[in-house]
Design a protein around this motif. Structure first.
Motif, PDB file in Angstrom:
ATOM      1  N   GLU A  23       0.807  -1.214   0.000  1.00 43.03           N
ATOM      2  CA  GLU A  23       0.000   0.000   0.000  1.00 43.03           C
ATOM      3  C   GLU A  23       0.840   1.264   0.000  1.00 43.03           C
ATOM      4  OE1 GLU A  23      -3.156  -0.296  -0.447  1.00 43.03           O
ATOM      5  OE2 GLU A  23      -2.975  -2.485  -0.332  1.00 43.03           O
ATOM      6  N   GLU A  24       2.150   1.123  -0.067  1.00 37.62           N
ATOM      7  CA  GLU A  24       3.034   2.286   0.038  1.00 37.62           C
ATOM      8  C   GLU A  24       2.857   3.247  -1.134  1.00 37.62           C
ATOM      9  OE1 GLU A  24       7.788   3.257   0.699  1.00 37.62           O
ATOM     10  OE2 GLU A  24       7.143   1.233   0.230  1.00 37.62           O
ATOM     11  N   ASP A  25       2.897   2.733  -2.356  1.00 39.14           N
ATOM     12  CA  ASP A  25       2.765   3.588  -3.528  1.00 39.14           C
ATOM     13  C   ASP A  25       2.319   2.744  -4.730  1.00 39.14           C
ATOM     14  OD1 ASP A  25       2.875   5.471  -5.503  1.00 39.14           O
ATOM     15  OD2 ASP A  25       5.054   5.753  -5.454  1.00 39.14           O
ATOM     16  N   PRO A  26       1.011   2.472  -4.837  1.00 35.40           N
ATOM     17  CA  PRO A  26       0.504   1.676  -5.961  1.00 35.40           C
ATOM     18  C   PRO A  26       0.209   2.492  -7.211  1.00 35.40           C
ATOM     19  CG  PRO A  26      -1.283   2.122  -4.439  1.00 35.40           C
ATOM     20  CD  PRO A  26      -0.051   2.759  -3.838  1.00 35.40           C
ATOM     21  N   GLY A  28       0.001   4.111 -10.716  1.00 33.77           N
ATOM     22  CA  GLY A  28       0.344   3.536 -12.003  1.00 33.77           C
ATOM     23  C   GLY A  28       0.103   2.044 -12.092  1.00 33.77           C
ATOM     24  N   GLY A  29      -0.622   1.509 -11.103  1.00 29.62           N
ATOM     25  CA  GLY A  29      -0.898   0.082 -11.109  1.00 29.62           C
ATOM     26  C   GLY A  29       0.287  -0.776 -10.703  1.00 29.62           C
ATOM     27  N   PHE A  30       1.235  -0.203  -9.968  1.00 31.30           N
ATOM     28  CA  PHE A  30       2.417  -0.964  -9.547  1.00 31.30           C
ATOM     29  C   PHE A  30       1.998  -2.116  -8.636  1.00 31.30           C
ATOM     30  CE2 PHE A  30       6.294  -1.606  -6.928  1.00 31.30           C
ATOM     31  CZ  PHE A  30       7.176  -1.897  -7.951  1.00 31.30           C
ATOM     32  N   GLU A  31       2.422  -3.325  -8.970  1.00 31.03           N
ATOM     33  CA  GLU A  31       1.917  -4.539  -8.332  1.00 31.03           C
ATOM     34  C   GLU A  31       2.876  -5.179  -7.335  1.00 31.03           C
ATOM     35  OE1 GLU A  31       1.056  -7.141 -11.548  1.00 31.03           O
ATOM     36  OE2 GLU A  31      -0.690  -6.016 -12.244  1.00 31.03           O
ATOM     37  N   PHE A  32       4.076  -4.649  -7.201  1.00 32.17           N
ATOM     38  CA  PHE A  32       5.090  -5.371  -6.428  1.00 32.17           C
ATOM     39  C   PHE A  32       5.541  -4.630  -5.170  1.00 32.17           C
ATOM     40  CE2 PHE A  32       5.659  -6.713 -10.912  1.00 32.17           C
ATOM     41  CZ  PHE A  32       5.313  -8.051 -10.759  1.00 32.17           C
ATOM     42  N   GLY A  33       4.646  -3.811  -4.607  1.00 34.28           N
ATOM     43  CA  GLY A  33       4.998  -3.102  -3.389  1.00 34.28           C
ATOM     44  C   GLY A  33       5.456  -4.049  -2.297  1.00 34.28           C
ATOM     45  N   GLY A  34       6.579  -3.719  -1.656  1.00 37.83           N
ATOM     46  CA  GLY A  34       7.149  -4.578  -0.630  1.00 37.83           C
ATOM     47  C   GLY A  34       8.191  -5.543  -1.159  1.00 37.83           C
ATOM     48  N   TRP A  35       8.771  -5.217  -2.311  1.00 38.44           N
ATOM     49  CA  TRP A  35       9.709  -6.130  -2.964  1.00 38.44           C
ATOM     50  C   TRP A  35      11.035  -6.301  -2.230  1.00 38.44           C
ATOM     51  CZ3 TRP A  35      13.876  -3.157  -4.632  1.00 38.44           C
ATOM     52  CH2 TRP A  35      13.631  -1.790  -4.852  1.00 38.44           C
ATOM     53  N   THR A  36      11.348  -5.465  -1.268  1.00 34.27           N
ATOM     54  CA  THR A  36      12.600  -5.633  -0.521  1.00 34.27           C
ATOM     55  C   THR A  36      12.469  -6.582   0.670  1.00 34.27           C
ATOM     56  OG1 THR A  36      12.182  -3.779   1.000  1.00 34.27           O
ATOM     57  CG2 THR A  36      13.244  -3.260  -1.107  1.00 34.27           C
ATOM     58  N   ARG A  63       5.598  13.271  -2.080  1.00 39.40           N
ATOM     59  CA  ARG A  63       4.985  11.950  -1.944  1.00 39.40           C
ATOM     60  C   ARG A  63       5.638  11.155  -0.815  1.00 39.40           C
ATOM     61  NH1 ARG A  63       1.517  10.063  -5.832  1.00 39.40           N
ATOM     62  NH2 ARG A  63       1.323  11.296  -7.750  1.00 39.40           N
ATOM     63  N   THR A  64       6.964  11.174  -0.759  1.00 43.34           N
ATOM     64  CA  THR A  64       7.646  10.436   0.305  1.00 43.34           C
ATOM     65  C   THR A  64       7.348  11.056   1.662  1.00 43.34           C
ATOM     66  OG1 THR A  64       9.398   9.731  -1.199  1.00 43.34           O
ATOM     67  CG2 THR A  64       9.886   9.658   1.153  1.00 43.34           C
ATOM     68  N   TYR A  65       7.273  12.389   1.713  1.00 40.18           N
ATOM     69  CA  TYR A  65       6.890  13.030   2.969  1.00 40.18           C
ATOM     70  C   TYR A  65       5.531  12.515   3.441  1.00 40.18           C
ATOM     71  CZ  TYR A  65       4.914  16.382   6.195  1.00 40.18           C
ATOM     72  OH  TYR A  65       4.285  16.931   7.282  1.00 40.18           O
ATOM     73  N   ASP A  66       4.561  12.460   2.550  1.00 38.48           N
ATOM     74  CA  ASP A  66       3.224  12.002   2.939  1.00 38.48           C
ATOM     75  C   ASP A  66       3.257  10.561   3.454  1.00 38.48           C
ATOM     76  OD1 ASP A  66       2.045  14.416   2.328  1.00 38.48           O
ATOM     77  OD2 ASP A  66       1.345  13.789   0.342  1.00 38.48           O
ATOM     78  N   ILE A  67       4.030   9.697   2.790  1.00 39.47           N
ATOM     79  CA  ILE A  67       4.147   8.308   3.233  1.00 39.47           C
ATOM     80  C   ILE A  67       4.778   8.247   4.621  1.00 39.47           C
ATOM     81  CG2 ILE A  67       5.305   6.107   2.778  1.00 39.47           C
ATOM     82  CD1 ILE A  67       5.111   6.835  -0.244  1.00 39.47           C
TER      83      ILE A  67
END
Length: 216
Positions: A23-26, A28-36, A63-67
């Motif tokens: 849920e960090e930054d999806p 553009g339809g990014f599907e691999f959040g949490g890949w690390t 964006r990173t500030y908001d996260i």
């Protein structure tokens, strides 16, 4: 003088989007959040502790500030304990909405503000995430050190660390280490201009001269 340091998780194909969770930054339809997540080990943990062991100020895109502002103030752990009291400098068009403690707006002219800050005394400026901000700083030659954690993954589409507008510059590798899971941790420091040369050992052939005419 303060160094501007970009410390970034990145895949083999240069993607840096949403390394921490689905849920960090999806965007553009990014599907691999949490890949690390499955690649962290004791070696990586020690490196992260070292990164945050010295005084620093955070340098963040909006964006990173908001996260971060929605997460770290509510955590009781070593990273939260380092991030929350640190000064946060933020690039944003909405300065009135910056509510995280010790946060300062960089102003309308981000590049000028960072040129000024880098000349002042104080802790180094540490960029976390903030891909668009990193690209702005690379385009203006403002990043002194790049610390990469390169993960053995190809992610395909996603927000990338490097764009096409970076100011050409040479860097030198000053430290490197591999984790037990195959992550390469590498620290690069700016080292002047790019030097070019040639491996050609004889005069070019007629075919080579013709090729050069057509490849301009």
């Amino acid at each position: 003088m303060r160094k501007i340091i970009a410390a970034t998780f990145v895949s083999l194909d240069g993607v840096m989007q949403a390394p921490g969770g689905p849920e960090e930054d999806p965007v553009g339809g990014f599907e691999f959040g949490g890949w690390t997540f499955h690649y962290f080990d004791e070696v990586a943990g020690v490196a992260m502790e070292e990164l945050f062991s010295k005084p620093f100020a955070l340098l963040l895109g909006r964006r990173t500030y908001d996260i971060f502002a929605a997460y770290w103030p509510y955590q009781k752990d070593p990273i939260g304990d380092a991030f929350n009291p640190a000064t946060k400098y933020v690039a944003t068009h909405r300065p009135d909405s910056l509510t995280w403690e010790n946060t300062q707006w960089l102003g309308e002219d981000i590049v000028a503000a960072l040129r000024r800050l880098s000349q002042e005394d104080g802790p180094d400026l540490l960029i976390q995430g903030s891909g668009e901000l990193i690209q702005t700083l690379l385009a203006n030659g403002l990043i002194d050190e790049i610390r990469l954690m390169i993960f053995p993954l190809l992610l395909g589409k996603g927000k990338r660390l490097f764009g096409d507008d970076a100011m050409p510059a040479a860097f030198k590798l000053v430290k490197s280490q591999a984790t037990t899971t195959g992550v390469i941790m590498a620290t690069y420091e700016r080292s002047g201009e790019i030097k070019v040369g040639s491996f050609a050992t004889q005069e070019p052939s007629d075919a080579e001269l013709e090729r050069r005419k057509t490849w301009k």
